[in-house]
Design an enzyme around this catalytic site. Structure first.
Site, PDB file in Angstrom:
ATOM      1  N   HIS A  21       2.072  -1.595  -2.404  1.00  0.00           N
ATOM      2  CA  HIS A  21       3.260  -1.350  -3.221  1.00  0.00           C
ATOM      3  C   HIS A  21       3.503  -2.445  -4.239  1.00  0.00           C
ATOM      4  O   HIS A  21       4.585  -2.534  -4.799  1.00  0.00           O
ATOM      5  CB  HIS A  21       4.505  -1.169  -2.327  1.00  0.00           C
ATOM      6  CG  HIS A  21       4.444   0.100  -1.523  1.00  0.00           C
ATOM      7  ND1 HIS A  21       5.375   0.410  -0.561  1.00  0.00           N
ATOM      8  CD2 HIS A  21       3.556   1.127  -1.514  1.00  0.00           C
ATOM      9  CE1 HIS A  21       5.062   1.581  -0.006  1.00  0.00           C
ATOM     10  NE2 HIS A  21       3.961   2.028  -0.574  1.00  0.00           N
TER      11      HIS A  21
ATOM     12  N   CYS B  73       4.812  -6.234 -18.336  1.00  0.00           N
ATOM     13  CA  CYS B  73       5.498  -5.516 -19.411  1.00  0.00           C
ATOM     14  C   CYS B  73       5.471  -4.016 -19.111  1.00  0.00           C
ATOM     15  O   CYS B  73       4.417  -3.438 -18.860  1.00  0.00           O
ATOM     16  CB  CYS B  73       4.822  -5.781 -20.756  1.00  0.00           C
ATOM     17  SG  CYS B  73       5.543  -4.784 -22.077  1.00  0.00           S
TER      18      CYS B  73
ATOM     19  N   CYS C  64       8.671  -8.776 -23.482  1.00  0.00           N
ATOM     20  CA  CYS C  64       7.264  -9.143 -23.522  1.00  0.00           C
ATOM     21  C   CYS C  64       6.957  -9.949 -24.792  1.00  0.00           C
ATOM     22  O   CYS C  64       7.379  -9.555 -25.894  1.00  0.00           O
ATOM     23  CB  CYS C  64       6.442  -7.849 -23.502  1.00  0.00           C
ATOM     24  SG  CYS C  64       4.672  -8.064 -23.764  1.00  0.00           S
TER      25      CYS C  64
ATOM     26  N   CYS D 126       4.531  -7.525 -27.075  1.00  0.00           N
ATOM     27  CA  CYS D 126       4.922  -6.281 -27.778  1.00  0.00           C
ATOM     28  C   CYS D 126       6.433  -6.091 -27.802  1.00  0.00           C
ATOM     29  O   CYS D 126       6.920  -5.061 -28.285  1.00  0.00           O
ATOM     30  CB  CYS D 126       4.273  -5.062 -27.085  1.00  0.00           C
ATOM     31  SG  CYS D 126       5.104  -4.631 -25.533  1.00  0.00           S
TER      32      CYS D 126
ATOM     33  N   GLY E 272       5.813  -2.620  12.155  1.00  0.00           N
ATOM     34  CA  GLY E 272       7.075  -2.817  11.431  1.00  0.00           C
ATOM     35  C   GLY E 272       7.306  -1.858  10.293  1.00  0.00           C
ATOM     36  O   GLY E 272       7.804  -2.261   9.240  1.00  0.00           O
TER      37      GLY E 272
ATOM     38  N   SER F  74       8.830   2.218   9.338  1.00  0.00           N
ATOM     39  CA  SER F  74       9.469   3.448   9.827  1.00  0.00           C
ATOM     40  C   SER F  74       8.574   4.652   9.555  1.00  0.00           C
ATOM     41  O   SER F  74       8.865   5.765   9.955  1.00  0.00           O
ATOM     42  CB  SER F  74      10.817   3.642   9.115  1.00  0.00           C
ATOM     43  OG  SER F  74      10.574   3.702   7.712  1.00  0.00           O
TER      44      SER F  74
HETATM   45  N1  APR Z   1       9.766  -6.388  14.441  1.00  0.00           N
HETATM   46  C1  APR Z   1       9.151  -5.170  14.365  1.00  0.00           C
HETATM   47  N2  APR Z   1       9.680  -4.100  13.722  1.00  0.00           N
HETATM   48  C2  APR Z   1      10.889  -4.276  13.142  1.00  0.00           C
HETATM   49  C3  APR Z   1      11.594  -5.501  13.184  1.00  0.00           C
HETATM   50  C4  APR Z   1      10.977  -6.589  13.863  1.00  0.00           C
HETATM   51  N3  APR Z   1      11.560  -7.797  13.955  1.00  0.00           N
HETATM   52  N4  APR Z   1      12.771  -5.345  12.512  1.00  0.00           N
HETATM   53  C5  APR Z   1      12.794  -4.060  12.077  1.00  0.00           C
HETATM   54  N5  APR Z   1      11.673  -3.418  12.463  1.00  0.00           N
HETATM   55  C6  APR Z   1      11.272  -2.037  12.198  1.00  0.00           C
HETATM   56  C7  APR Z   1      12.420  -1.051  12.081  1.00  0.00           C
HETATM   57  O1  APR Z   1      12.719  -0.514  13.361  1.00  0.00           O
HETATM   58  C8  APR Z   1      11.798   0.013  11.170  1.00  0.00           C
HETATM   59  O2  APR Z   1      11.097   0.990  11.924  1.00  0.00           O
HETATM   60  O3  APR Z   1      10.645  -2.048  10.948  1.00  0.00           O
HETATM   61  C9  APR Z   1      10.788  -0.776  10.336  1.00  0.00           C
HETATM   62  C10 APR Z   1      11.247  -1.000   8.907  1.00  0.00           C
HETATM   63  O4  APR Z   1      11.296   0.243   8.290  1.00  0.00           O
HETATM   64  P1  APR Z   1      11.793   0.335   6.776  1.00  0.00           P
HETATM   65  O5  APR Z   1      13.012  -0.479   6.589  1.00  0.00           O
HETATM   66  O6  APR Z   1      11.793   1.795   6.435  1.00  0.00           O
HETATM   67  O7  APR Z   1      10.658  -0.388   5.918  1.00  0.00           O
HETATM   68  P2  APR Z   1       9.262   0.201   5.547  1.00  0.00           P
HETATM   69  O8  APR Z   1       8.765   1.128   6.604  1.00  0.00           O
HETATM   70  O9  APR Z   1       8.394  -0.949   5.191  1.00  0.00           O
HETATM   71  O10 APR Z   1       9.545   1.041   4.221  1.00  0.00           O
HETATM   72  C11 APR Z   1       8.387   1.585   3.590  1.00  0.00           C
HETATM   73  O11 APR Z   1       9.760   2.353   1.814  1.00  0.00           O
HETATM   74  O12 APR Z   1      11.552   1.747   0.593  1.00  0.00           O
HETATM   75  C12 APR Z   1      10.191   1.952   0.520  1.00  0.00           C
HETATM   76  O13 APR Z   1       8.523   0.937  -0.821  1.00  0.00           O
HETATM   77  C13 APR Z   1       9.484   0.683   0.164  1.00  0.00           C
HETATM   78  O14 APR Z   1       7.572  -0.357   1.186  1.00  0.00           O
HETATM   79  C14 APR Z   1       8.805   0.286   1.468  1.00  0.00           C
HETATM   80  C15 APR Z   1       8.594   1.624   2.121  1.00  0.00           C
END
Ligand code: APR
Length: 246
Positions: free
Chosen positions: A119, A127, A147, A150, A187, A189
């Protein structure tokens, strides 16, 4: 922390491993995850409303300021034991790829080498018009900096909702996932595609999928092993149990 014996034996023999990390791996470095509620000035916005080309076209300064705040947080943040454990893991697995959805640069700061930043990178700016990467830019200007080549508006070098991922990064992520004997999801979702489906390239080849997360996710019923708890505790314990390194 206890792990299934067969998991430890399996990981010890793994020579090709792909990891996908999300915001949860940086949570213990003090960086908010995307599903955490935003705080302060930004409490009334959802990331999905700010991280889009349309938002930047409509309110460039608002979007620029949100990223400037998050860039400052990322630059002030330190890797946590989860980042260090993944950098250590790479030293024990010959073919190791760390695919990350995070833009904070903390994996690289912890010494991870083969990182695929799906990402983008919040520490870099480009730019919006000609794609030039300025080596520096004013952080305190009233307007969005422009920029020098440009005069187009500068923007964070991250992938916004609705934009496609850098093709080289997606290709490397898919190839690593296809080769991997094990796929570790840490880590995330698992709500955002295509990152959330990379594990399937590994599973389709008979690979083993392991989830490390604070809580169960929509993937939890599909993975082979689910290790639940803070990544800053689970990952160092796993590295110690498998490779005997503390
Ligand atoms: N250890 C392990 N997991 C954790 C911890 C921790 N200390 N704290 C939070 N989590 C988990 C949460 O339970 C959740 O499932 O990490 C996950 C974070 O999920 P999101 O906040 O949705 O982040 P992410 O999955 O990286 O989002 C993906 O969405 O918004 C876009 O581009 C953005 O890269 C991002 C993408």
């Amino acid at each position: 922390m206890e792990f299934p014996k067969e998991l430890i034996t399996f990981l010890r023999a793994v020579s090709s491993l792909a990891v996908l990390t999300g915001a949860g791996v940086s949570a213990e470095s003090g960086l908010a995850t995307f599903r955490d509620a935003q705080t302060g000035l930004w409490a009334r916005f959802r990331p999905e409303e700010l991280a889009t080309p349309k938002a930047f076209a409509r309110q460039p300064k608002l979007v620029w300021d949100w990223y400037a705040m998050r860039r400052a947080q990322a630059l002030a943040a330190k890797p946590n034991p989860a980042h260090w454990a993944l950098a250590e893991m790479e030293r024990h697995v010959p073919d190791f790829t760390l695919i990350t959805q995070n833009v904070d640069g903390l994996h690289q700061a912890a010494g991870s080498r083969n990182v695929v930043p799906l990402h983008g990178n919040i520490r870099r700016v480009r730019c919006a018009q000609c794609g030039f990467y300025p080596p520096s830019w004013p952080e305190d200007s009233e307007q969005v900096p422009r920029c020098s080549q440009c005069n187009g508006l500068l923007r964070p070098d991250v992938v916004w909702f609705g934009e496609s991922l850098p093709s080289w990064a997606l290709r490397r992520a898919i190839q690593a996932s296809e080769r991997a004997q094990a796929f570790l999801i840490v880590g995330t979702s698992a709500l955002v595609q295509p990152a959330a489906s990379l594990w399937k390239f590994c599973a389709q080849q008979g690979g083993t999928v392991i989830e490390v997360n604070l809580e169960r996710t929509i993937l939890s019923d599909k993975v082979d092993y689910g290790l639940y708890g803070p990544a800053g505790r689970v990952l160092p314990a796993l590295v110690e149990a498998v490779w005997g390194v503390t």
